[in-house]
Write an enzyme that holds these catalytic residues in place. Structure first.
Site, PDB file in Angstrom:
ATOM      1  N   GLU A   1      -6.173 -67.459  33.548  1.00 55.43           N
ATOM      2  CA  GLU A   1      -5.625 -67.893  35.132  1.00 55.43           C
ATOM      3  C   GLU A   1      -6.872 -67.368  35.932  1.00 55.43           C
ATOM      4  O   GLU A   1      -7.753 -66.186  35.762  1.00 55.43           O
ATOM      5  CB  GLU A   1      -4.619 -66.971  35.901  1.00 55.43           C
TER       6      GLU A   1
ATOM      7  N   GLY B   1      -8.415 -66.370  39.474  1.00 55.39           N
ATOM      8  CA  GLY B   1      -7.973 -65.888  40.647  1.00 55.39           C
ATOM      9  C   GLY B   1      -7.118 -64.559  40.295  1.00 55.39           C
ATOM     10  O   GLY B   1      -5.959 -64.718  39.900  1.00 55.39           O
TER      11      GLY B   1
ATOM     12  N   ASP C   1     -11.991 -63.902  38.180  1.00 52.07           N
ATOM     13  CA  ASP C   1     -12.307 -63.577  39.889  1.00 52.07           C
ATOM     14  C   ASP C   1     -13.646 -63.314  39.921  1.00 52.07           C
ATOM     15  O   ASP C   1     -14.624 -62.736  39.168  1.00 52.07           O
ATOM     16  CB  ASP C   1     -11.315 -62.323  40.233  1.00 52.07           C
TER      17      ASP C   1
ATOM     18  N   ASP D   1     -18.431 -66.726  38.851  1.00 51.40           N
ATOM     19  CA  ASP D   1     -17.895 -67.788  40.067  1.00 51.40           C
ATOM     20  C   ASP D   1     -17.209 -68.965  39.065  1.00 51.40           C
ATOM     21  O   ASP D   1     -17.790 -69.411  38.269  1.00 51.40           O
ATOM     22  CB  ASP D   1     -19.028 -68.245  40.363  1.00 51.40           C
ATOM     23  N   GLN D   2     -16.052 -69.332  39.597  1.00 46.73           N
ATOM     24  CA  GLN D   2     -15.390 -70.369  38.964  1.00 46.73           C
ATOM     25  C   GLN D   2     -16.067 -71.748  39.035  1.00 46.73           C
ATOM     26  O   GLN D   2     -15.795 -72.682  38.370  1.00 46.73           O
ATOM     27  CB  GLN D   2     -13.911 -70.678  39.560  1.00 46.73           C
TER      28      GLN D   2
ATOM     29  N   HIS E   1      -9.876 -72.396  45.587  1.00 39.91           N
ATOM     30  CA  HIS E   1      -8.941 -73.786  46.237  1.00 39.91           C
ATOM     31  C   HIS E   1      -9.920 -74.607  46.918  1.00 39.91           C
ATOM     32  O   HIS E   1      -9.521 -75.687  47.551  1.00 39.91           O
ATOM     33  CB  HIS E   1      -7.928 -73.233  47.081  1.00 39.91           C
TER      34      HIS E   1
END
Length: 238
Positions: A45, A47, A71, A90-91, A116
């Site tokens: 996941e 976040g 995260d 960082d995604q 998002h």
């Protein structure tokens, strides 16, 4: 079949960690993942926020599951539970995603509940999709931000995640092209089994497959053909 209410009932069982999800997601998760309850899987996941989803996912899947969370906030590392991993990065950084995928993948389920923003959701999908296992699910939450200019979105904004996901529908169907130059067969046609749009959720199923086959069956005799993929100038047989 027993109806799964785990996620809908979970908010009443929360502890001091805040869980932040749209209420209707929980109903969708019960429907999507009910048969996964108690299974040992590999999960990611994006976040962490206040850490409320960690015990929710840990309580749903089997005890031998590998649960990884990402995260950008270093403080989230302290929210890891025994048996979970929290990676900081960082995604939208392909190198970071590559390291996470190499260390912890392949994953059976990936949930993007990160920043998002459009570039975050799209970059994460592009670099984590190859780390999703066959028959796995890739879920992107809060895609309503595709309509918010402050997140890089807007109605019919070409660079939004919703428009990106609509394009995946075309790629999934590119077997059936009659325009080899303008709409060629895309590699994702062999990898995407289905795409579901729910309110603020996009669910993409990975299913590695060969070219589709048309069946004919009569008196127990079954015929199979891929001719549908080869002809041009098709007309209705009805």
């Amino acid at each position: 079949m027993t109806e799964c209410n785990y996620f809908r009932d979970y908010p009443a069982r929360t502890g001091d960690r805040m869980l932040f999800k749209m209420e209707h997601y929980l109903e969708q998760y019960d429907a999507l993942l009910g048969s996964w309850q108690g299974r040992d899987i590999s999960f990611l996941e994006i976040g962490v926020y206040k850490g409320g989803s960690l015990p929710m996912w840990q309580g749903f899947f089997g005890p031998a599951s590998r649960l990884v969370f990402l995260d950008i906030d270093p403080a989230c590392r302290a929210l890891a539970l025994p048996g979970t991993v929290v990676e900081i990065g960082d995604q939208a950084d392909p190198d970071f995603l590559g390291r996470v995928g190499a260390a912890h993948g392949p994953f059976d389920l990936i949930v993007d509940d990160g920043g998002h923003k459009m570039h975050q959701q799209i970059t994460s999908f592009r670099h984590l999709w190859p780390r999703l296992a066959d028959r796995g699910l890739y879920i992107v939450e809060d895609v309503h931000t595709s309509y918010w200019p402050g997140f890089g979105g807007g109605f019919r904004e070409p660079d939004s995640f919703v428009e990106f996901a609509k394009d995946l529908i075309d790629r999934m169907h590119s077997w059936y092209t009659e325009d080899d130059a303008g709409f060629p067969l895309h590699p994702l046609a062999r990898e995407i089994g289905g795409i579901r749009f729910h309110d603020s959720l996009v669910v993409i199923e990975k299913r590695l497959k060969e070219a589709p086959v048309a069946l004919t069956a009569q008196n127990g005799k079954v015929g199979r053909s891929r001719r549908m993929l080869e002809v041009r100038g098709r007309r209705s047989i009805f």
